[in-house]
Write a protein that holds these residues in place. Structure first.
Motif, mmCIF file in Angstrom:
data_model
loop_
_atom_site.group_PDB
_atom_site.id
_atom_site.type_symbol
_atom_site.label_atom_id
_atom_site.label_comp_id
_atom_site.label_asym_id
_atom_site.label_seq_id
_atom_site.Cartn_x
_atom_site.Cartn_y
_atom_site.Cartn_z
ATOM 1 N N SER A 107 0.822 -1.212 0.000
ATOM 2 C CA SER A 107 0.000 0.000 0.000
ATOM 3 C C SER A 107 0.855 1.261 0.000
ATOM 4 C CB SER A 107 -0.927 0.020 1.219
ATOM 5 O OG SER A 107 -0.196 0.321 2.389
ATOM 6 N N ALA A 108 0.270 2.323 -0.535
ATOM 7 C CA ALA A 108 0.896 3.645 -0.512
ATOM 8 C C ALA A 108 0.386 4.481 0.652
ATOM 9 C CB ALA A 108 0.597 4.370 -1.824
ATOM 10 N N THR A 109 -0.437 3.911 1.509
ATOM 11 C CA THR A 109 -1.286 4.666 2.432
ATOM 12 C C THR A 109 -0.990 4.386 3.891
ATOM 13 O OG1 THR A 109 -2.906 2.888 2.329
ATOM 14 C CG2 THR A 109 -3.163 4.686 0.746
ATOM 15 N N THR A 110 -1.329 5.371 4.732
ATOM 16 C CA THR A 110 -1.326 5.183 6.186
ATOM 17 C C THR A 110 -2.513 5.958 6.747
ATOM 18 O OG1 THR A 110 1.102 5.169 6.082
ATOM 19 C CG2 THR A 110 0.124 5.186 8.265
ATOM 20 N N ASP A 111 -3.699 5.635 6.254
ATOM 21 C CA ASP A 111 -4.893 6.381 6.675
ATOM 22 C C ASP A 111 -5.818 5.574 7.574
ATOM 23 O OD1 ASP A 111 -6.187 4.633 4.935
ATOM 24 O OD2 ASP A 111 -7.193 6.201 3.777
ATOM 25 N N GLY A 112 -5.300 4.473 8.131
ATOM 26 C CA GLY A 112 -6.113 3.668 9.026
ATOM 27 C C GLY A 112 -7.324 3.036 8.382
ATOM 28 N N GLY A 113 -7.338 3.020 7.048
ATOM 29 C CA GLY A 113 -8.501 2.488 6.328
ATOM 30 C C GLY A 113 -9.694 3.412 6.339
ATOM 31 N N ALA A 114 -9.516 4.660 6.811
ATOM 32 C CA ALA A 114 -10.646 5.597 6.853
ATOM 33 C C ALA A 114 -11.169 5.884 5.448
ATOM 34 C CB ALA A 114 -10.224 6.895 7.547
ATOM 35 N N GLY A 115 -10.267 5.984 4.487
ATOM 36 C CA GLY A 115 -10.706 6.210 3.118
ATOM 37 C C GLY A 115 -11.558 5.063 2.611
ATOM 38 N N MET A 116 -11.129 3.845 2.871
ATOM 39 C CA MET A 116 -11.904 2.669 2.475
ATOM 40 C C MET A 116 -13.297 2.704 3.089
ATOM 41 S SD MET A 116 -11.095 -1.383 3.195
ATOM 42 C CE MET A 116 -11.385 -1.273 4.965
ATOM 43 N N ASP A 129 1.582 -8.901 10.851
ATOM 44 C CA ASP A 129 0.826 -9.062 12.095
ATOM 45 C C ASP A 129 1.031 -7.894 13.055
ATOM 46 O OD1 ASP A 129 3.414 -9.506 12.885
ATOM 47 O OD2 ASP A 129 3.089 -11.547 13.603
ATOM 48 N N ASN A 130 1.432 -6.736 12.523
ATOM 49 C CA ASN A 130 1.670 -5.570 13.373
ATOM 50 C C ASN A 130 0.382 -5.004 13.939
ATOM 51 O OD1 ASN A 130 3.603 -5.697 10.961
ATOM 52 N ND2 ASN A 130 4.759 -4.450 12.403
ATOM 53 N N PRO A 131 0.449 -4.400 15.153
ATOM 54 C CA PRO A 131 -0.691 -3.627 15.660
ATOM 55 C C PRO A 131 -0.797 -2.313 14.886
ATOM 56 C CG PRO A 131 1.175 -3.357 17.111
ATOM 57 C CD PRO A 131 1.603 -4.362 16.073
ATOM 58 N N LEU A 132 -1.802 -1.522 15.209
ATOM 59 C CA LEU A 132 -2.010 -0.282 14.458
ATOM 60 C C LEU A 132 -0.995 0.787 14.807
ATOM 61 C CD1 LEU A 132 -3.724 1.345 12.453
ATOM 62 C CD2 LEU A 132 -5.171 2.032 14.387
ATOM 63 N N THR A 133 -0.739 0.986 16.101
ATOM 64 C CA THR A 133 0.094 2.116 16.527
ATOM 65 C C THR A 133 1.271 1.655 17.384
ATOM 66 O OG1 THR A 133 -1.302 2.465 18.485
ATOM 67 C CG2 THR A 133 -1.873 3.711 16.495
ATOM 68 N N ALA A 163 -7.351 -2.307 17.726
ATOM 69 C CA ALA A 163 -6.115 -1.647 17.330
ATOM 70 C C ALA A 163 -4.886 -2.433 17.750
ATOM 71 C CB ALA A 163 -6.056 -0.238 17.929
ATOM 72 N N GLU A 164 -5.023 -3.290 18.759
ATOM 73 C CA GLU A 164 -3.904 -4.095 19.244
ATOM 74 C C GLU A 164 -3.850 -5.465 18.591
ATOM 75 O OE1 GLU A 164 -1.545 -3.017 21.235
ATOM 76 O OE2 GLU A 164 -2.517 -1.054 21.255
ATOM 77 N N GLN A 165 -4.860 -5.815 17.833
ATOM 78 C CA GLN A 165 -4.912 -7.160 17.266
ATOM 79 C C GLN A 165 -3.876 -7.339 16.168
ATOM 80 O OE1 GLN A 165 -8.783 -8.485 15.999
ATOM 81 N NE2 GLN A 165 -9.775 -7.871 17.894
ATOM 82 N N PRO A 166 -3.352 -8.566 16.010
ATOM 83 C CA PRO A 166 -2.450 -8.834 14.892
ATOM 84 C C PRO A 166 -3.127 -8.495 13.567
ATOM 85 C CG PRO A 166 -2.448 -10.675 16.437
ATOM 86 C CD PRO A 166 -3.559 -9.751 16.858
ATOM 87 N N GLY A 167 -2.412 -7.808 12.721
ATOM 88 C CA GLY A 167 -2.952 -7.435 11.418
ATOM 89 C C GLY A 167 -3.592 -6.075 11.362
ATOM 90 N N ALA A 168 -3.818 -5.441 12.532
ATOM 91 C CA ALA A 168 -4.438 -4.118 12.527
ATOM 92 C C ALA A 168 -3.574 -3.104 11.790
ATOM 93 C CB ALA A 168 -4.701 -3.636 13.955
ATOM 94 N N GLY A 169 -2.251 -3.275 11.863
ATOM 95 C CA GLY A 169 -1.344 -2.342 11.206
ATOM 96 C C GLY A 169 -1.078 -2.661 9.754
ATOM 97 N N ALA A 170 -1.699 -3.694 9.212
ATOM 98 C CA ALA A 170 -1.463 -4.064 7.820
ATOM 99 C C ALA A 170 -1.951 -2.971 6.885
ATOM 100 C CB ALA A 170 -2.178 -5.380 7.498
ATOM 101 N N GLY A 184 -1.078 0.079 6.262
ATOM 102 C CA GLY A 184 -1.307 1.412 6.803
ATOM 103 C C GLY A 184 -2.575 1.551 7.600
ATOM 104 N N GLY A 185 -3.067 0.432 8.140
ATOM 105 C CA GLY A 185 -4.252 0.464 8.982
ATOM 106 C C GLY A 185 -5.519 0.003 8.308
ATOM 107 N N VAL A 186 -5.448 -0.393 7.043
ATOM 108 C CA VAL A 186 -6.615 -1.004 6.416
ATOM 109 C C VAL A 186 -7.046 -2.228 7.220
ATOM 110 C CG1 VAL A 186 -7.340 -2.397 4.424
ATOM 111 C CG2 VAL A 186 -6.369 -0.145 4.063
#
Length: 383
Positions: free
Chosen positions: A141-150, A200-204, A250-257, A259-261
């Motif tokens: 991904s080119a993004t780090t918008d937490g999936g808000a755009g999606m 499997d990264n968390p979001l933050t 936000a702490e779950q594995p994959g939340a940071g995938a 850019g947050g999608v």
């Protein structure tokens, strides 16, 4: 490396792409050509594989899915053409098709403003086409918008203190005042979303989306700090809307995938997170093909330490070992030792750099070189 010869049974080629040179399907074609040059009668079954990132849709299409194309919003807001794969009521959606780095103009990065809006549009296109199970492959991904755009494309609203919609990207999330998810397309409640990722990264935080992957998307140290703070604020606003579950997700594995999608899919779409290669193997019928195989050939462009952390060849080798099948690998470059290979279930690996030491030549002539590598593999492992 000399291997144990396989006398009977077919060869299953389940390799990922060689990024920048060969698709997974092309890898299978060239390996097959090399094997048959040495062992003309060998039975070969090709099942191109992927792990949820770039090439996932291509692998699904090679595995029998139909290719669908649609126009969506690219990461910088301009229209791009994106593909997804459909078979019956199952779709494979690759977010990189809509919101990936490869959808950016050459040399242009937008770490604070790149949007995943097009990923939401692509997901909706799959639902419109009748999909009730969607494999959402995230990566590249080119993004780090937490999936808000999606989520905005799916009907959510993200507003600032004045009640105005936020601008695109992760940067504006720091000004988020209200998150309204009541407008999400109601069909999504009846759609099974599988979040397919090898991340499997968390979001933050220090292991989160901004800190680990932001620099790959053009974020400098200040951008990383701003994005991480914005994503943490985003979670707090969603917590006010959805309750404590928003913080837990936000702490779950994959939340940071991507850019947050991953986070958006988990918290708003009730997605199930699974390793991408496992999902793709299941969807593509890998285990039935494995039952028919005597030897498995897997691989990707670079076999390295990242491969061992859930990339396609590691998943293929692990499944083959559980089924009592032998596995060897092909690759562009090999950056791990014999002990690590064996620990992953790979008996031997054959690299293009074994026959051509110049990496640039390997990239340019990957197909013919791969055939030469496959010839050697056939001599040592088939009879």
């Amino acid at each position: 490396m000399d291997g144990t010869h396989t006398e009977t049974g077919r060869v299953l080629i389940a390799a990922d792409k060689f990024k920048g040179s060969l698709t997974a399907a092309e890898v299978a074609e060239h390996v097959t050509a090399g094997l048959r040059r040495v062992r003309p009668g060998v039975a070969v079954e090709a099942l191109p594989i992927a792990d949820g990132g770039d090439g996932t849709v291509a692998a699904a299409v090679a595995g029998g899915f139909a290719l669908r194309q649609t126009a969506v919003t690219g990461p910088l807001g301009k229209a791009v053409t994106a593909s997804y794969a459909l078979r019956d009521d199952t779709a494979v959606v690759e977010m990189a098709q809509a919101s990936g780095l490869r959808k950016l103009p050459d040399g242009v990065l937008a770490p604070l403003s790149a949007t995943t809006y097009g990923t939401g549009e692509l997901l909706l296109a799959a639902v419109d086409a009748g999909a009730r199970t969607v494999v959402l492959g995230v990566g590249g991904s080119a993004t780090t918008d937490g999936g808000a755009g999606m989520l905005a494309a799916l009907g959510a609203r993200f507003l600032d203190e004045r009640g105005e919609p936020l601008g695109p990207g992760g940067g504006p999330l720091g000004r988020l005042a209200t998150a309204d998810l009541t407008g999400l397309d109601p069909r999504l409640k009846d759609t099974r979303i599988i979040l397919a990722s090898d991340v499997d990264n968390p979001l933050t935080g220090p292991a989160g989306a901004a800190a680990v992957y932001g620099p790959q998307k053009g974020a400098d140290a200040d951008d990383v700090a701003a994005l991480d703070a914005a994503l943490a604020h985003y979670v707090r606003v969603l917590e006010a809307t959805l309750g404590p579950r928003a913080a837990r997700c936000a702490e779950q594995p994959g939340a940071g995938a991507a850019g947050g999608v991953g986070y958006a899919a988990l918290v708003a779409l009730d997605a199930a997170f699974r390793p991408g290669v496992e999902v793709l193997m299941e969807v593509l019928g890998f285990h039935a093909a494995l039952d028919r195989a005597g030897l498995v050939i897997t691989g990707e462009g670079s076999l390295d330490s990242q491969t061992l952390r859930g990339k396609a060849p590691a998943g293929v080798a692990a499944a083959a070992r559980r089924a009592g099948r032998r596995t060897v690998a092909v690759c562009g470059r090999l950056a791990i030792g014999d002990d690590e290979l064996r620990a992953a279930g790979i008996e031997a690996a054959y690299a293009l750099t074994d026959v051509e030491p110049d990496p640039a030549v390997c990239m340019a002539q990957a197909g013919p070189l791969l055939e030469r590598v496959a010839e050697r593999l056939a001599v040592e492992h088939l009879r």
